[in-house]
Design a protein around this motif. Structure first.
Motif, PDB file in Angstrom:
ATOM      1  N   ARG A  68       0.789  -1.225   0.000  1.00 24.38           N
ATOM      2  CA  ARG A  68       0.000   0.000   0.000  1.00 24.38           C
ATOM      3  C   ARG A  68       0.822   1.277   0.000  1.00 24.38           C
ATOM      4  N   ALA A  80      -3.884  -3.033  -2.799  1.00 30.33           N
ATOM      5  CA  ALA A  80      -2.561  -3.364  -3.348  1.00 30.33           C
ATOM      6  C   ALA A  80      -2.698  -4.595  -4.230  1.00 30.33           C
TER       7      ALA A  80
ATOM      8  N   ILE D   5      -5.720  -2.170   7.838  1.00 30.17           N
ATOM      9  CA  ILE D   5      -6.625  -3.021   7.060  1.00 30.17           C
ATOM     10  C   ILE D   5      -6.418  -4.469   7.500  1.00 30.17           C
ATOM     11  N   ILE D  35     -10.142  -1.051   8.909  1.00 31.06           N
ATOM     12  CA  ILE D  35     -10.958  -1.472   7.765  1.00 31.06           C
ATOM     13  C   ILE D  35     -10.921  -2.999   7.680  1.00 31.06           C
ATOM     14  N   ILE D  37     -11.232  -6.175   5.323  1.00 36.52           N
ATOM     15  CA  ILE D  37     -11.213  -6.596   3.918  1.00 36.52           C
ATOM     16  C   ILE D  37     -11.451  -8.099   3.855  1.00 36.52           C
ATOM     17  N   MET D  58     -15.849   0.020   8.509  1.00 34.29           N
ATOM     18  CA  MET D  58     -15.842   0.066   7.040  1.00 34.29           C
ATOM     19  C   MET D  58     -15.430  -1.300   6.500  1.00 34.29           C
ATOM     20  N   VAL D  60     -14.623  -3.821   2.993  1.00 35.14           N
ATOM     21  CA  VAL D  60     -14.227  -3.906   1.586  1.00 35.14           C
ATOM     22  C   VAL D  60     -14.340  -5.368   1.148  1.00 35.14           C
ATOM     23  N   ILE D  62     -13.334  -7.936  -1.926  1.00 36.19           N
ATOM     24  CA  ILE D  62     -12.587  -8.165  -3.181  1.00 36.19           C
ATOM     25  C   ILE D  62     -13.260  -9.351  -3.872  1.00 36.19           C
ATOM     26  N   SER D  94      -3.457  -6.627   0.156  1.00 36.32           N
ATOM     27  CA  SER D  94      -4.048  -5.387   0.658  1.00 36.32           C
ATOM     28  C   SER D  94      -4.182  -5.380   2.172  1.00 36.32           C
TER      29      SER D  94
END
Lengths: 153, 153, 153, 153
Positions: A68, A80, D5, D35, D37, D58, D60, D62, D94
């Motif tokens: 990142r 990333a 993350i 975050i 993910i 939050m 995310v 993928i 990420s």
């Protein structure tokens, strides 16, 4: 309900006028409460993300790097990928529609991929490719990009 | 010593003249003992691979699908990426130089990616993008693409 | 008719016994007239490709790099993905079945991806994961991998 | 300053106990203002994202798909990769560190990729692979995952 996601594509370095337009586009996207997605690096990507953050918007950067560290400071969610230019297709697929501002070959590849899969591309001062909806300024670009979403849904 | 790898890019469907050119390009690449790499599907990809096989060449298809079933019958080595249009960047990276014949948006994305990373793109009847070396016929295309390699090494 | 494609997966560095087994596996794959696909780098990948070439086989290397320079000298067709470890999924998808020889975490990721999508994995001296067909030597591995293809078709 | 993350990986379907753990992990990640993910689909991914959203976090996702439609309803930022299992490497790259909860072969591939590139993996009731930091419950998992970040920076 999930927010709309607008892609902003453009070069990693650009002149002042382009950068100002990108920042304005970022602001207007945030004011419409949409997520701004971009390549996460400098130039147009940095200016657009900065604009969005100045209006409290959310920003996502799909990075070419595998870590990142390369994201500009206005990116809330750095992704990333480690896929280099291969990440362009992820920006295009994740965006509901895109705004191209200026741009070099990388931007051209994103425009082409977006038109290939049927996403609307609004263009300001960018490549002259059939299928792009051309406008002159940030406000028209953001209006057009949200119009394209209404037609879609 | 590893063989040269020449990318042939173009649309999945095309008119007779384009297909004939693609087949001729494939033949000439094989006669130069280079490997032909393409997207592995129909149209220009099929015609170029057929041409190469008719001269005993080797053909590689970088497929969008996640299984080899989609490859045209002239592909010796089907690479099943499962990345959809994301496979375009692999064609471009794996080719030493590319020949674009006709083509739609997918081809445009490959041209853009190739020029972005500094690979030579020879174009026949394709998009009008700065940086493409334009020629009129298969023979000139193959001559130019091998000239570009000599300059490179 | 397209040739069978056998994946050989294993670490970039390995002890003599593992490398000898990999070379033997490569020879036997070539003698069966199948294409050997691997990660294109050193260690098990290099030994297997060397074995295949010593018997006139065809070898494909799916490279993590974005240029072909990293391929070992026994690779006929270097595919420069530029996706780093992301290239592992392409090896797995392109192979009809796979042989794992020794191996570290990268190999484990390939084994997992292969079993996830239902490809047969024959293992010699590798990770102890349910689903792998375990064997003790190169000959059994190659026999088993081709048996798995017959069951499949 | 960019938020941490944390990746949460696990199967698309799982038993009640696993799902409850995943939801608790999601809550605790959100309470730490990081975050979350994940792969964006059902099962562990859905439960963890639901937990995070219940605490205002939050999330995310993928996605393997090329469009955002497959995301579970608790995903704020759906990233449509179109790379199938190839998206696993993006989750791993990420995330600053990962928590594996239960899991099948897909999860195993993510564990392997994470350990390959040196990311910490905390495991609850998951594969028995050297390198995983094993814990028994959500609270210990989240404590350990944040400890791993402190050691890193």
């Amino acid at each position: 309900m999930q927010k709309k996601i607008i892609g902003v594509i453009g070069a990693g370095s650009a002149d002042e006028k382009i950068l100002k337009t990108a920042e304005e586009v970022g602001k207007l996207i945030a004011e419409r409460d949409a997520i701004l997605i971009c390549g996460g690096l400098g130039g147009v990507m940095d200016a657009a993300a900065r604009g969005a953050k100045s209006k409290g918007g959310m920003t996502v950067g799909i990075l070419p790097q595998s870590h990142r560290g390369g994201a500009n400071p206005y990116i809330d969610v750095p992704i990333a990928t480690g896929f280099g230019e291969g990440r362009n297709v992820i920006i295009v697929r994740s965006a509901d529609a895109l705004i191209a501002i200026g741009g070099e070959y990388g931007t051209l590849s994103e425009i082409a991929l977006a038109l290939k899969i049927g996403k609307a591309v609004i263009g300001i001062n960018t490549w002259d490719i059939k299928g792009i909806i051309k406008v002159d300024n940030a406000e028209d670009a953001v209006n057009k990009v949200f119009e394209s979403l209404i037609l879609d849904f």
